[in-house]
Design a protein around this motif. Structure first.
Motif, PDB file in Angstrom:
ATOM      1  N   LYS A 109       0.866  -1.170   0.000  1.00  0.00           N
ATOM      2  CA  LYS A 109       0.000   0.000   0.000  1.00  0.00           C
ATOM      3  C   LYS A 109       0.907   1.225   0.000  1.00  0.00           C
ATOM      4  CE  LYS A 109      -3.619  -2.642   0.318  1.00  0.00           C
ATOM      5  NZ  LYS A 109      -4.458  -2.878  -0.874  1.00  0.00           N
ATOM      6  N   VAL A 110       1.042   1.842  -1.159  1.00  0.00           N
ATOM      7  CA  VAL A 110       1.969   2.961  -1.307  1.00  0.00           C
ATOM      8  C   VAL A 110       1.226   4.280  -1.160  1.00  0.00           C
ATOM      9  CG1 VAL A 110       3.655   4.075  -2.820  1.00  0.00           C
ATOM     10  CG2 VAL A 110       3.407   1.575  -2.846  1.00  0.00           C
ATOM     11  N   VAL A 111       1.727   5.110  -0.248  1.00  0.00           N
ATOM     12  CA  VAL A 111       1.123   6.415   0.005  1.00  0.00           C
ATOM     13  C   VAL A 111       2.184   7.493  -0.177  1.00  0.00           C
ATOM     14  CG1 VAL A 111      -0.114   7.863   1.659  1.00  0.00           C
ATOM     15  CG2 VAL A 111      -0.433   5.376   1.704  1.00  0.00           C
ATOM     16  N   ALA A 112       1.916   8.472  -1.040  1.00  0.00           N
ATOM     17  CA  ALA A 112       2.849   9.574  -1.252  1.00  0.00           C
ATOM     18  C   ALA A 112       2.424  10.774  -0.427  1.00  0.00           C
ATOM     19  CB  ALA A 112       2.893   9.945  -2.737  1.00  0.00           C
ATOM     20  N   ILE A 113       3.395  11.425   0.188  1.00  0.00           N
ATOM     21  CA  ILE A 113       3.082  12.620   0.983  1.00  0.00           C
ATOM     22  C   ILE A 113       3.740  13.849   0.357  1.00  0.00           C
ATOM     23  CG2 ILE A 113       2.896  11.310   3.131  1.00  0.00           C
ATOM     24  CD1 ILE A 113       5.662  12.613   3.889  1.00  0.00           C
ATOM     25  N   LYS A 114       3.183  14.994   0.635  1.00  0.00           N
ATOM     26  CA  LYS A 114       3.774  16.253   0.182  1.00  0.00           C
ATOM     27  C   LYS A 114       4.873  16.620   1.170  1.00  0.00           C
ATOM     28  CE  LYS A 114      -0.431  17.838  -2.127  1.00  0.00           C
ATOM     29  NZ  LYS A 114       0.118  17.598  -3.465  1.00  0.00           N
ATOM     30  N   GLY A 115       6.088  16.206   0.866  1.00  0.00           N
ATOM     31  CA  GLY A 115       7.214  16.427   1.755  1.00  0.00           C
ATOM     32  C   GLY A 115       8.387  15.600   1.283  1.00  0.00           C
ATOM     33  N   ASN A 116       9.489  15.625   2.025  1.00  0.00           N
ATOM     34  CA  ASN A 116      10.670  14.858   1.636  1.00  0.00           C
ATOM     35  C   ASN A 116      10.797  13.590   2.469  1.00  0.00           C
ATOM     36  OD1 ASN A 116      11.767  15.642   4.138  1.00  0.00           O
ATOM     37  ND2 ASN A 116      12.789  17.419   3.238  1.00  0.00           N
ATOM     38  N   PHE A 117      11.910  12.866   2.277  1.00  0.00           N
ATOM     39  CA  PHE A 117      12.102  11.603   2.987  1.00  0.00           C
ATOM     40  C   PHE A 117      12.086  11.793   4.499  1.00  0.00           C
ATOM     41  CE2 PHE A 117      14.951   8.818   5.346  1.00  0.00           C
ATOM     42  CZ  PHE A 117      14.392   7.577   5.085  1.00  0.00           C
ATOM     43  N   ASP A 118      12.704  12.847   4.974  1.00  0.00           N
ATOM     44  CA  ASP A 118      12.758  13.070   6.418  1.00  0.00           C
ATOM     45  C   ASP A 118      11.360  13.254   7.007  1.00  0.00           C
ATOM     46  OD1 ASP A 118      15.708  13.099   6.605  1.00  0.00           O
ATOM     47  OD2 ASP A 118      15.489  14.864   5.329  1.00  0.00           O
ATOM     48  N   ASP A 119      10.482  13.923   6.252  1.00  0.00           N
ATOM     49  CA  ASP A 119       9.087  14.068   6.689  1.00  0.00           C
ATOM     50  C   ASP A 119       8.396  12.705   6.731  1.00  0.00           C
ATOM     51  OD1 ASP A 119       9.322  16.904   6.745  1.00  0.00           O
ATOM     52  OD2 ASP A 119       8.945  16.974   4.588  1.00  0.00           O
ATOM     53  N   ALA A 120       8.677  11.890   5.716  1.00  0.00           N
ATOM     54  CA  ALA A 120       8.062  10.555   5.657  1.00  0.00           C
ATOM     55  C   ALA A 120       8.531   9.684   6.814  1.00  0.00           C
ATOM     56  CB  ALA A 120       8.400   9.889   4.317  1.00  0.00           C
ATOM     57  N   LEU A 121       9.824   9.748   7.138  1.00  0.00           N
ATOM     58  CA  LEU A 121      10.352   8.947   8.229  1.00  0.00           C
ATOM     59  C   LEU A 121       9.779   9.382   9.571  1.00  0.00           C
ATOM     60  CD1 LEU A 121      12.257   6.700   9.125  1.00  0.00           C
ATOM     61  CD2 LEU A 121      14.096   8.390   9.277  1.00  0.00           C
ATOM     62  N   ALA A 122       9.660  10.677   9.766  1.00  0.00           N
ATOM     63  CA  ALA A 122       9.070  11.177  11.023  1.00  0.00           C
ATOM     64  C   ALA A 122       7.639  10.680  11.165  1.00  0.00           C
ATOM     65  CB  ALA A 122       9.124  12.700  11.046  1.00  0.00           C
ATOM     66  N   LEU A 123       6.923  10.631  10.055  1.00  0.00           N
ATOM     67  CA  LEU A 123       5.527  10.184  10.073  1.00  0.00           C
ATOM     68  C   LEU A 123       5.411   8.701  10.406  1.00  0.00           C
ATOM     69  CD1 LEU A 123       2.562  10.867   9.604  1.00  0.00           C
ATOM     70  CD2 LEU A 123       2.929  10.494   7.149  1.00  0.00           C
ATOM     71  N   VAL A 124       6.230   7.851   9.783  1.00  0.00           N
ATOM     72  CA  VAL A 124       6.118   6.412  10.056  1.00  0.00           C
ATOM     73  C   VAL A 124       6.589   6.085  11.471  1.00  0.00           C
ATOM     74  CG1 VAL A 124       6.268   5.747   7.631  1.00  0.00           C
ATOM     75  CG2 VAL A 124       8.349   5.811   9.005  1.00  0.00           C
ATOM     76  N   ARG A 125       7.527   6.841  11.983  1.00  0.00           N
ATOM     77  CA  ARG A 125       7.949   6.631  13.379  1.00  0.00           C
ATOM     78  C   ARG A 125       6.800   6.950  14.327  1.00  0.00           C
ATOM     79  NH1 ARG A 125      13.873   9.101  14.583  1.00  0.00           N
ATOM     80  NH2 ARG A 125      13.514   7.910  16.500  1.00  0.00           N
ATOM     81  N   LYS A 126       6.059   7.975  14.016  1.00  0.00           N
ATOM     82  CA  LYS A 126       4.903   8.335  14.837  1.00  0.00           C
ATOM     83  C   LYS A 126       3.838   7.242  14.777  1.00  0.00           C
ATOM     84  CE  LYS A 126       1.483  12.031  15.464  1.00  0.00           C
ATOM     85  NZ  LYS A 126       1.002  13.353  14.942  1.00  0.00           N
ATOM     86  N   ALA A 175      18.651   7.800  -4.042  1.00  0.00           N
ATOM     87  CA  ALA A 175      18.749   6.867  -2.916  1.00  0.00           C
ATOM     88  C   ALA A 175      19.462   7.472  -1.712  1.00  0.00           C
ATOM     89  CB  ALA A 175      19.453   5.581  -3.350  1.00  0.00           C
ATOM     90  N   ILE A 176      20.269   8.528  -1.935  1.00  0.00           N
ATOM     91  CA  ILE A 176      20.947   9.182  -0.813  1.00  0.00           C
ATOM     92  C   ILE A 176      20.496  10.642  -0.676  1.00  0.00           C
ATOM     93  CG2 ILE A 176      22.948   7.659  -0.744  1.00  0.00           C
ATOM     94  CD1 ILE A 176      24.501   9.707  -2.393  1.00  0.00           C
ATOM     95  N   LYS A 177      19.317  10.910  -1.179  1.00  0.00           N
ATOM     96  CA  LYS A 177      18.750  12.267  -1.097  1.00  0.00           C
ATOM     97  C   LYS A 177      18.056  12.438   0.259  1.00  0.00           C
ATOM     98  CE  LYS A 177      15.577  15.262  -3.695  1.00  0.00           C
ATOM     99  NZ  LYS A 177      14.592  15.272  -4.810  1.00  0.00           N
ATOM    100  N   ILE A 178      18.864  12.483   1.295  1.00  0.00           N
ATOM    101  CA  ILE A 178      18.363  12.508   2.666  1.00  0.00           C
ATOM    102  C   ILE A 178      19.064  13.625   3.433  1.00  0.00           C
ATOM    103  CG2 ILE A 178      18.260  11.185   4.833  1.00  0.00           C
ATOM    104  CD1 ILE A 178      18.048   8.658   3.004  1.00  0.00           C
ATOM    105  N   GLY A 179      18.280  14.465   4.062  1.00  0.00           N
ATOM    106  CA  GLY A 179      18.829  15.649   4.715  1.00  0.00           C
ATOM    107  C   GLY A 179      19.130  15.514   6.186  1.00  0.00           C
TER     108      GLY A 179
END
Length: 359
Positions: A127-144, A241-245
């Motif tokens: 189940k793929v969900v795209a968010i308006k944001g970057n990888f760091d935003d996505a990681l913060a969300l899945v951690r929550k 793949a390394i576009k992470i801030g």
């Protein structure tokens, strides 16, 4: 004898037991390739090897960690896994989830994932969900989400991922019969650099090798928080793949470089693409742009004479570059960076002329 995957091969080195339901796609056992043309660039005292992790089942190094993470999650009774991803993690997580009948949720940055990788997650049924944001935003969300709901996080924050990924260091030592003098690798979320250093140290502790390599990590210049010393809010690079801030394993990555007496540096996109073409055209190896960052870094260091003090008349030393993902992960870059095929009539002479073949 058929290879049985990293868990069974390195069973005693991993956080598993006889009760662990092993989920494997026979990952690992990837080739360590001695270069010909690239090695010549460094002189007669240097051997440059390529650890081609793009030949794992889902075509990236992520499979090593995912087999352990998903197996352990299944043992703990998980019904679903989740990850944030710029591509490779989503491909691997979805494949191993499919193998184990687990539900898989993938959160990606909108428009920032290579189609080759997105296609893998989709076809495996995630189940793929795209968010308006970057990888760091996505990681913060899945951690929550994982802190509030019964779903297992399988990003490199998961310690089981690191345990699986360290097996690549074991394989390098097993093939060479020692640790290399240098290991060069791309750095994004920094889980892999953490894992390799852990693997080398463990092998030395049990006496399988006598020395440790210097770890040389490279980030893309537009996404180089470890080099700049602060998070990059809007990372930019062709190497998605390394576009992470803001790397999740920041402290561990810095520790690996410092403890090994190595370094973490950055390379420009132009240097990455040069190394990308060099690998394809001089060694016959097709990688995603992020993989080429380590070779770009190696060339950069060689130009400034970094390795000169290690070259000795009576000995050679080994450098291992970690190629993290296959080029088909991001075919758009290959097409964009190559001249289009010339269209000619179906005539022998026209074909030979277009091919610049003199006979």
């Amino acid at each position: 004898m058929q290879w049985e995957g990293v868990i069974r091969h390195y069973f005693k080195h991993l956080p598993v037991s006889e009760k662990t339901p092993v989920v494997t796609l026979l990952e690992g056992n990837t080739p360590l390739i001695l270069t010909t043309n690239i090695s010549r660039m460094f002189g007669e005292h240097v051997r440059v090897y390529l650890k081609y992790e793009g030949l794992n089942p889902t075509a990236s190094f992520k499979d090593r960690g995912m087999t352990v993470a998903v197996s352990c999650a299944l043992e703990r009774g998980a019904k679903a896994i989740i990850c944030a991803s710029t591509g490779n993690t989503s491909a691997s997580a979805s494949a191993y989830a499919a193998k184990s009948n687990l539900n898989c949720i993938v959160v990606i940055p909108e428009g920032a994932i290579a189609l080759g990788k997105l296609s893998q997650a989709l076809v495996h049924g995630a189940k793929v969900v795209a968010i308006k944001g970057n990888f760091d935003d996505a990681l913060a969300l899945v951690r929550k989400i994982t802190s509030r709901y019964p779903v297992e996080l399988v990003n490199s924050l998961n310690p089981d991922r690191i345990e699986g990924q360290k097996t690549a260091a074991f394989e390098i030592c097993d093939v060479l019969g020692k640790a290399p003098e240098f290991q060069v690798m791309p750095v994004g979320n920094a889980g892999n650099i953490t894992a390799y250093w852990k693997g080398y140290k463990e092998y030395k502790e049990i006496g399988n090798v006598d020395s440790l390599p210097r770890i040389l990590g490279f980030q893309a210049a537009g996404a180089a928080p470890l080099v700049e010393g602060y998070p990059v809010k809007n990372p930019k690079t062709v190497a998605t793949a390394i576009k992470i801030g803001n790397p999740a394993r920041w402290k561990e990555a810095v520790a690996a470089a410092e403890e090994s007496k190595g370094l973490i540096d950055k390379v420009e996109d132009e240097e990455i693409l040069h190394a990308y073409r060099l690998l394809a055209q001089k060694e016959g190896i097709f990688v995603e742009p992020a993989s080429a960052a380590c070779v770009a870094g190696l060339i950069k260091l060689n130009k400034i004479g970094y390795f000169n003090k290690y070259k000795k008349v009576d000995s050679k030393f080994d450098i291992v570059c970690i190629l993290t993902g296959h080029g088909l992960k991001d075919p758009d870059v290959a097409v964009r960076e190559s001249p289009p095929p010339e269209v000619v009539p179906p005539d022998e002479g026209a074909v030979l002329e277009a091919a610049n073949f003199k006979g």
